[in-house]
Design an enzyme around this catalytic site. Structure first.
Site, PDB file in Angstrom:
ATOM      1  N   TYR A 166      -3.955 -45.765 -32.098  1.00 37.40           N
ATOM      2  CA  TYR A 166      -3.791 -44.317 -32.222  1.00 37.40           C
ATOM      3  C   TYR A 166      -4.271 -43.815 -33.582  1.00 37.40           C
ATOM      4  O   TYR A 166      -5.166 -42.982 -33.657  1.00 37.40           O
ATOM      5  CB  TYR A 166      -2.326 -43.951 -32.003  1.00 37.40           C
ATOM      6  CG  TYR A 166      -2.068 -42.462 -31.994  1.00 37.40           C
ATOM      7  CD1 TYR A 166      -2.491 -41.669 -30.928  1.00 37.40           C
ATOM      8  CD2 TYR A 166      -1.392 -41.845 -33.046  1.00 37.40           C
ATOM      9  CE1 TYR A 166      -2.252 -40.296 -30.911  1.00 37.40           C
ATOM     10  CE2 TYR A 166      -1.152 -40.481 -33.029  1.00 37.40           C
ATOM     11  CZ  TYR A 166      -1.578 -39.709 -31.968  1.00 37.40           C
ATOM     12  OH  TYR A 166      -1.335 -38.354 -31.960  1.00 37.40           O
ATOM     13  N   LYS A 170      -7.849 -42.111 -34.189  1.00 35.76           N
ATOM     14  CA  LYS A 170      -8.035 -40.722 -34.642  1.00 35.76           C
ATOM     15  C   LYS A 170      -8.893 -40.663 -35.905  1.00 35.76           C
ATOM     16  O   LYS A 170      -9.640 -39.714 -36.115  1.00 35.76           O
ATOM     17  CB  LYS A 170      -6.680 -40.064 -34.919  1.00 35.76           C
ATOM     18  CG  LYS A 170      -5.860 -39.777 -33.665  1.00 35.76           C
ATOM     19  CD  LYS A 170      -6.358 -38.554 -32.912  1.00 35.76           C
ATOM     20  CE  LYS A 170      -5.379 -38.174 -31.803  1.00 35.76           C
ATOM     21  NZ  LYS A 170      -5.811 -37.017 -31.014  1.00 35.76           N
ATOM     22  N   VAL A 208      11.535 -38.383 -30.875  1.00 31.40           N
ATOM     23  CA  VAL A 208      12.891 -38.166 -31.353  1.00 31.40           C
ATOM     24  C   VAL A 208      13.491 -36.848 -30.854  1.00 31.40           C
ATOM     25  O   VAL A 208      14.645 -36.813 -30.428  1.00 31.40           O
ATOM     26  CB  VAL A 208      12.948 -38.325 -32.895  1.00 31.40           C
ATOM     27  CG1 VAL A 208      12.207 -37.213 -33.615  1.00 31.40           C
ATOM     28  CG2 VAL A 208      14.371 -38.415 -33.354  1.00 31.40           C
ATOM     29  N   PHE A 212      16.716 -36.750 -28.364  1.00 31.88           N
ATOM     30  CA  PHE A 212      18.001 -36.185 -28.789  1.00 31.88           C
ATOM     31  C   PHE A 212      18.436 -35.034 -27.868  1.00 31.88           C
ATOM     32  O   PHE A 212      19.606 -34.937 -27.505  1.00 31.88           O
ATOM     33  CB  PHE A 212      17.934 -35.685 -30.242  1.00 31.88           C
ATOM     34  CG  PHE A 212      17.924 -36.788 -31.289  1.00 31.88           C
ATOM     35  CD1 PHE A 212      18.006 -38.130 -30.942  1.00 31.88           C
ATOM     36  CD2 PHE A 212      17.844 -36.465 -32.653  1.00 31.88           C
ATOM     37  CE1 PHE A 212      17.983 -39.136 -31.909  1.00 31.88           C
ATOM     38  CE2 PHE A 212      17.831 -37.461 -33.623  1.00 31.88           C
ATOM     39  CZ  PHE A 212      17.890 -38.790 -33.257  1.00 31.88           C
TER      40      PHE A 212
HETATM   41  P1  NAD Z   1       0.472 -35.026 -24.261  1.00 36.23           P
HETATM   42  O1  NAD Z   1       0.560 -36.474 -23.966  1.00 36.23           O
HETATM   43  O2  NAD Z   1       1.495 -34.125 -23.694  1.00 36.23           O
HETATM   44  O3  NAD Z   1      -0.959 -34.470 -23.882  1.00 36.23           O
HETATM   45  C1  NAD Z   1      -2.125 -35.241 -23.885  1.00 36.23           C
HETATM   46  C2  NAD Z   1      -2.905 -34.921 -22.616  1.00 36.23           C
HETATM   47  O4  NAD Z   1      -4.111 -35.689 -22.617  1.00 36.23           O
HETATM   48  C3  NAD Z   1      -2.144 -35.290 -21.346  1.00 36.23           C
HETATM   49  O5  NAD Z   1      -2.200 -34.216 -20.430  1.00 36.23           O
HETATM   50  C4  NAD Z   1      -2.888 -36.522 -20.823  1.00 36.23           C
HETATM   51  O6  NAD Z   1      -2.813 -36.657 -19.426  1.00 36.23           O
HETATM   52  C5  NAD Z   1      -4.290 -36.251 -21.326  1.00 36.23           C
HETATM   53  N1  NAD Z   1      -5.111 -37.467 -21.484  1.00 36.23           N
HETATM   54  C6  NAD Z   1      -4.777 -38.633 -22.087  1.00 36.23           C
HETATM   55  N2  NAD Z   1      -5.797 -39.494 -22.035  1.00 36.23           N
HETATM   56  C7  NAD Z   1      -6.815 -38.862 -21.376  1.00 36.23           C
HETATM   57  C8  NAD Z   1      -8.127 -39.236 -20.992  1.00 36.23           C
HETATM   58  N3  NAD Z   1      -8.619 -40.443 -21.271  1.00 36.23           N
HETATM   59  N4  NAD Z   1      -8.879 -38.323 -20.320  1.00 36.23           N
HETATM   60  C9  NAD Z   1      -8.390 -37.098 -20.022  1.00 36.23           C
HETATM   61  N5  NAD Z   1      -7.155 -36.690 -20.353  1.00 36.23           N
HETATM   62  C10 NAD Z   1      -6.377 -37.570 -21.027  1.00 36.23           C
HETATM   63  O7  NAD Z   1       0.453 -34.917 -25.860  1.00 36.23           O
HETATM   64  P2  NAD Z   1       0.524 -33.644 -26.806  1.00 36.23           P
HETATM   65  O8  NAD Z   1       1.752 -33.787 -27.620  1.00 36.23           O
HETATM   66  O9  NAD Z   1       0.285 -32.396 -26.062  1.00 36.23           O
HETATM   67  O10 NAD Z   1      -0.713 -33.954 -27.762  1.00 36.23           O
HETATM   68  C11 NAD Z   1      -1.950 -33.283 -27.638  1.00 36.23           C
HETATM   69  C12 NAD Z   1      -2.860 -33.697 -28.787  1.00 36.23           C
HETATM   70  O11 NAD Z   1      -2.243 -33.407 -30.039  1.00 36.23           O
HETATM   71  C13 NAD Z   1      -3.193 -35.187 -28.806  1.00 36.23           C
HETATM   72  O12 NAD Z   1      -4.549 -35.322 -29.178  1.00 36.23           O
HETATM   73  C14 NAD Z   1      -2.312 -35.738 -29.890  1.00 36.23           C
HETATM   74  O13 NAD Z   1      -2.879 -36.870 -30.497  1.00 36.23           O
HETATM   75  C15 NAD Z   1      -2.228 -34.562 -30.853  1.00 36.23           C
HETATM   76  N6  NAD Z   1      -1.010 -34.609 -31.665  1.00 36.23           N
HETATM   77  C16 NAD Z   1       0.199 -34.307 -31.119  1.00 36.23           C
HETATM   78  C17 NAD Z   1       1.354 -34.381 -31.912  1.00 36.23           C
HETATM   79  C18 NAD Z   1       2.709 -34.035 -31.380  1.00 36.23           C
HETATM   80  O14 NAD Z   1       3.686 -34.057 -32.139  1.00 36.23           O
HETATM   81  N7  NAD Z   1       2.871 -33.695 -30.121  1.00 36.23           N
HETATM   82  C19 NAD Z   1       1.241 -34.765 -33.250  1.00 36.23           C
HETATM   83  C20 NAD Z   1      -0.016 -35.085 -33.758  1.00 36.23           C
HETATM   84  C21 NAD Z   1      -1.143 -34.986 -32.963  1.00 36.23           C
HETATM   85  N1  UDP Z   2      13.544 -41.882 -33.736  1.00 38.01           N
HETATM   86  C1  UDP Z   2      14.929 -41.940 -33.674  1.00 38.01           C
HETATM   87  N2  UDP Z   2      15.522 -41.951 -32.448  1.00 38.01           N
HETATM   88  C2  UDP Z   2      14.823 -41.889 -31.282  1.00 38.01           C
HETATM   89  C3  UDP Z   2      13.414 -41.814 -31.354  1.00 38.01           C
HETATM   90  C4  UDP Z   2      12.807 -41.824 -32.594  1.00 38.01           C
HETATM   91  O1  UDP Z   2      15.610 -41.981 -34.699  1.00 38.01           O
HETATM   92  O2  UDP Z   2      15.452 -41.891 -30.213  1.00 38.01           O
HETATM   93  C5  UDP Z   2      12.895 -41.834 -35.076  1.00 38.01           C
HETATM   94  C6  UDP Z   2      11.744 -42.807 -35.268  1.00 38.01           C
HETATM   95  O3  UDP Z   2      12.217 -44.038 -35.790  1.00 38.01           O
HETATM   96  C7  UDP Z   2      10.890 -42.075 -36.289  1.00 38.01           C
HETATM   97  C8  UDP Z   2      11.160 -40.601 -36.018  1.00 38.01           C
HETATM   98  O4  UDP Z   2      12.333 -40.564 -35.200  1.00 38.01           O
HETATM   99  O5  UDP Z   2      11.329 -42.382 -37.587  1.00 38.01           O
HETATM  100  C9  UDP Z   2      10.043 -39.888 -35.300  1.00 38.01           C
HETATM  101  O6  UDP Z   2       9.648 -40.662 -34.169  1.00 38.01           O
HETATM  102  P1  UDP Z   2       8.684 -40.089 -33.050  1.00 38.01           P
HETATM  103  O7  UDP Z   2       8.362 -41.220 -32.151  1.00 38.01           O
HETATM  104  O8  UDP Z   2       9.301 -38.877 -32.464  1.00 38.01           O
HETATM  105  O9  UDP Z   2       7.406 -39.592 -33.837  1.00 38.01           O
HETATM  106  P2  UDP Z   2       6.403 -40.286 -34.878  1.00 38.01           P
HETATM  107  O10 UDP Z   2       6.967 -41.594 -35.337  1.00 38.01           O
HETATM  108  O11 UDP Z   2       5.142 -40.406 -34.128  1.00 38.01           O
HETATM  109  O12 UDP Z   2       6.352 -39.301 -35.973  1.00 38.01           O
END
Ligand code: NAD
Ligand code: UDP
Ligand code: UDP
EC number: 4.1.1.35
Length: 336
Positions: A166, A170, A208, A212
């Protein structure tokens, strides 16, 4: 010669009457959590036509059901690791599983999605002369040695760890974006997204906030992963979508951090969810997973200055906005 090549000529199809009046926008990953909220916002503008390409790995048609059948909307089952031929003006490239349990499930597929998927979308952008925005991630900073993280920080990332598909994926995607920009004159935008939350998060994605909230609604203990002092900064999804659209419409390539600088320990988050959603639940400490970043908080000076953007919704106000959606999907009736 490639370096001096002029920007590509738009495809002749874009000269049709339709294209003169409408903006055709591709959203990859548009059936997911952030993507579907982005689609909602883009569809509010009557000049936009939106095409979603998604393979439904972590997303769902349900998230888009209000648009299915709409004349300005189209949904394609498509995997971005395969080439895609469409005629569009803008590409929001979100397709990629975002939560650790999903992206670790098939790490090879995750890295293919990040690398080949982004390459394909850049090839598409090049062919049709579209502007493309990549949703990168704060995970490019790894377990950061600089706090808060600003865009000029190069990160502290393990290249061979279980999260690497991941975060390194990216990072390569960002590199590809800049290489297509420098070599082919593609208009690029890169957002580095920090943890985002809101309705339509996958309930069982192990993140998380969704954990929660679901635990609080079910009356189960809130599972804080040890030590609980690790921090995150949580951005409400409507603020995130606003930031992404401003970045796309603005003049800056980025990378630009988009996130909420309010920083909380996981113990504080658990206490807040307990107070707001269900004061009767317990908070329990459980084992953590490897490579968990200890702290994360965006420096959003660039977003403020260059996009005039900052988040509006505080964590305490955003968390209750998820409750109804989670109750509906969990089949738990509303509180009396
Ligand atoms: P999500 O999993 O809800 O959405 C991702 C979407 O991409 C899904 O609908 C999935 O089916 C689709 N997908 C995955 N692989 C695919 C492929 N090979 N071809 C076509 N579609 C595909 O996640 P999200 O939280 O909505 O995240 C969206 C974007 O934002 C992602 O690029 C993620 O890396 C980025 N992002 C999200 C967060 C967050 O906190 N949610 C944080 C940092 C970055
Ligand atoms: N985490 C937690 N309880 C949970 C799930 C996650 O305490 O049930 C913690 C995890 O260890 C991390 C933070 O929450 O420190 C954020 O985790 P998440 O997977 O939501 O996002 P990311 O690590 O990708 O920021
Ligand atoms: N591509 C695509 N849609 C298009 C144009 C290209 O999916 O409309 C894919 C194409 O299959 C290739 C990738 O994008 O794998 C990169 O395309 P580019 O033209 O930059 O490179 P090349 O095809 O010359 O390797």
């Amino acid at each position: 010669h490639a370096a001096t090549k002029p920007p590509p000529t738009p495809s002749p199809l874009r000269n049709s009457k339709f294209f003169q009046s409408n903006l055709r926008i591709l959203v990859t990953g548009g059936a997911g959590f952030i993507g579907s909220h982005l689609v909602d916002k883009l569809m509010e503008n009557e000049k936009n036509e939106v095409i979603v390409a998604d393979n439904y790995f972590t997303g769902s048609k349900d998230n888009l059901k209000k648009w299915i059948g709409h004349p300005r909307f189209e949904l394609i089952r498509h995997d971005v690791t395969e080439p895609l031929l469409v005629e569009v003006d803008q590409i929001y490239h979100l397709a990629c599983p975002a939560s650790p349990i999903f992206y670790k499930y098939n790490p090879v597929k995750t890295i293919k999605t990040n690398v080949i998927g982004t390459l394909n979308m850049l090839g598409l952008a090049k062919r049709v002369g579209a502007r493309i925005l990549l949703t990168s991630t704060s995970e490019v900073y790894g377990d950061p040695l600089v706090h808060p993280q600003e865009e000029s920080y190069w990160g502290n990332v393990n290249p061979i760890g279980v999260r690497s598909c991941y975060d390194e994926g990216k990072r390569v995607a960002e590199t590809l974006m800049f290489d297509y920009h420098r070599q082919h004159g593609i208009e690029i935008r890169i957002a580095r997204i920090f943890n985002t939350y809101g309705p339509r998060m996958n309930i069982d994605d192990g993140r998380v906030v969704s954990n929660f909230i679901a635990q609080a609604i079910r009356g189960e203990p809130l599972t804080v992963q040890a030590p609980g002092t690790q921090t995150r900064s949580f951005c409400y999804v409507s603020d995130m979508v606003d930031g992404l659209i401003r970045l796309m419409e603005g003049e800056n390539t980025g990378p630009i951090n988009i996130g909420n600088p309010g920083e909380f320990t996981m113990t504080e988050l658990a206490e807040t969810v307990k107070e707001l959603i269900n004061p009767d639940v317990e908070i329990s400490m459980v084992e953590n997973t490897p490579d968990d970043p200890r702290q994360r908080k965006p420096n959003i000076t660039k977003a403020k200055e260059l996009l005039g953007w900052e988040p509006k919704i505080k964590l305490r106000d955003g968390l209750p906005l998820m409750e109804e959606d989670f109750r509906t999907r969990l089949g738990v009736p509303p509180k009396k």
